[in-house]
Enzyme design. Structure first.
Site, short mmCIF file in Angstrom:
data_model
loop_
_atom_site.label_atom_id
_atom_site.label_comp_id
_atom_site.label_asym_id
_atom_site.label_seq_id
_atom_site.Cartn_x
_atom_site.Cartn_y
_atom_site.Cartn_z
N ARG A 127 -3.20 8.46 8.62
CA ARG A 127 -3.04 7.90 7.26
C ARG A 127 -1.57 7.91 6.90
NH1 ARG A 127 -6.59 7.44 2.55
NH2 ARG A 127 -8.31 7.94 3.97
N ARG B 299 1.62 5.90 4.06
CA ARG B 299 1.89 5.57 2.67
C ARG B 299 1.13 4.34 2.23
NH1 ARG B 299 7.25 4.00 0.14
NH2 ARG B 299 7.76 3.36 2.25
N PHE B 300 0.98 3.36 3.11
CA PHE B 300 0.41 2.08 2.72
C PHE B 300 -0.90 1.74 3.42
CE2 PHE B 300 5.11 1.38 2.31
CZ PHE B 300 5.14 1.47 0.93
N GLY B 301 -1.39 2.62 4.26
CA GLY B 301 -2.62 2.26 4.95
C GLY B 301 -3.18 3.37 5.80
N ASP C 134 14.36 4.24 12.94
CA ASP C 134 13.65 5.43 12.45
C ASP C 134 13.06 6.21 13.63
OD1 ASP C 134 12.76 7.27 10.60
OD2 ASP C 134 10.94 6.18 10.09
#
Length: 281
Positions: A17, A19-21, A134
């Site tokens: 899981r 931040r967005f999905g 990143d």
């Protein structure tokens, strides 16, 4: 979230899981092969930058397709509120988990077995004009066979589309972000080499090279870029490994190694074994 996507994939249990999905395990209805389904809720993307990243990641993964050490995208489905990416299933512990579980350090041969495919995948990205931006242990995944897969290209950028080959924007993660990113200047793909150098340092020493009590303190330490090798932590680390770290964690970008130079370094070529140059001839 539909249990079946376009009659192609059967969605199973949740395995991650963000931040967005959510990431689910899924199965091809035709072949029965296992994959991961990364489902992103577009309603949570209020920032235009986040929406741009959503559109960019699948395109970048398509460009990088075929490299065994980069997560592959197999299918893409878009609905009004969701985007579903079918990607390689990496259900083994990621590098962050492996480092945390050890509560210690990697031997040099163990470290190079992880580091070599990692820097190879970064070099592949750079040859195609793409910077990950990143690189961190959380984004270094492993499949069920133990193969390393560099993942999460949501912050990646095409530096090859810029005449000067430079990028802007503060992206990345404390501990791993390069100093030139934090300074607000333009930077190039060598930011990924810096991040990979931080990962190598952590694997060999058990602690990050630059850190503080808060993210702000950590950023200050990164900006100073004062690289040290405490005797207690590096007593058994070879001079070759420390030489490579100096060349990766070099604040002067013009002197910092490229990914290709890192791959040709003696420590990587010899698999972490400490040999003199005479032994190699």
């Amino acid at each position: 979230m539909k249990e079946v996507i376009n009659n192609d994939y059967q969605i199973s249990d949740e395995i991650g899981r963000g931040r967005f999905g959510i990431v689910y395990r899924c199965y091809s209805i035709v072949s029965g092969d296992c994959f991961a389904c990364k489902s992103i809720d577009k309603r949570l993307l209020s920032d235009p930058t986040d929406r741009e990243c959503l559109q960019k990641e699948p395109k970048i993964l398509h460009i990088l397709g075929g490299n065994p050490n980069i997560v592959q995208i197999h299918r893409l489905y878009e609905e009004e509120d969701y985007l579903h990416m079918i990607i390689d299933l990496c259900d083994s512990h990621d590098l962050f988990d492996r480092i945390s579980k050890r509560a210690g350090v990697f031997s040099e041969s163990e470290a190079v077995s992880v580091f070599s495919p990692l820097i190879s995948s970064i070099g592949y990205c750079h040859r195609l004009g793409i910077a990950h931006r990143d690189v961190k242990p959380d984004n270094v995944l492993f499949d069920s066979r133990g193969n390393l897969k560099l993942a999460d290209f949501g912050s990646a950028e095409w530096f090859g589309m810029n005449e000067r080959g430079t990028m802007t924007g503060v992206v990345g993660t404390p501990y791993y972000v390069a100093p030139e990113v934090l300074s607000g200047r333009e930077y190039n793909e060598k930011v990924d080499v810096w991040s990979a150098g931080v990962i190598l340092y952590i694997m060999l020493a058990g602690v990050p090279p630059f850190y503080g009590e808060s993210p702000a303190d950590t950023f200050e330490a990164v900006l100073r870029g004062n690289l040290r090798f405490p005797t207690k932590l590096f007593r058994s680390v070879s001079p070759e490994a420390k030489d490579l770290l100096r060349k990766m964690l070099c604040k002067d970008v013009s002197r910092r190694f490229s990914a290709e130079q890192v791959m040709r370094h003696q420590w990587v070529v010899t698999g972490g074994e400490t040999r003199s140059m005479a032994d190699l001839t």
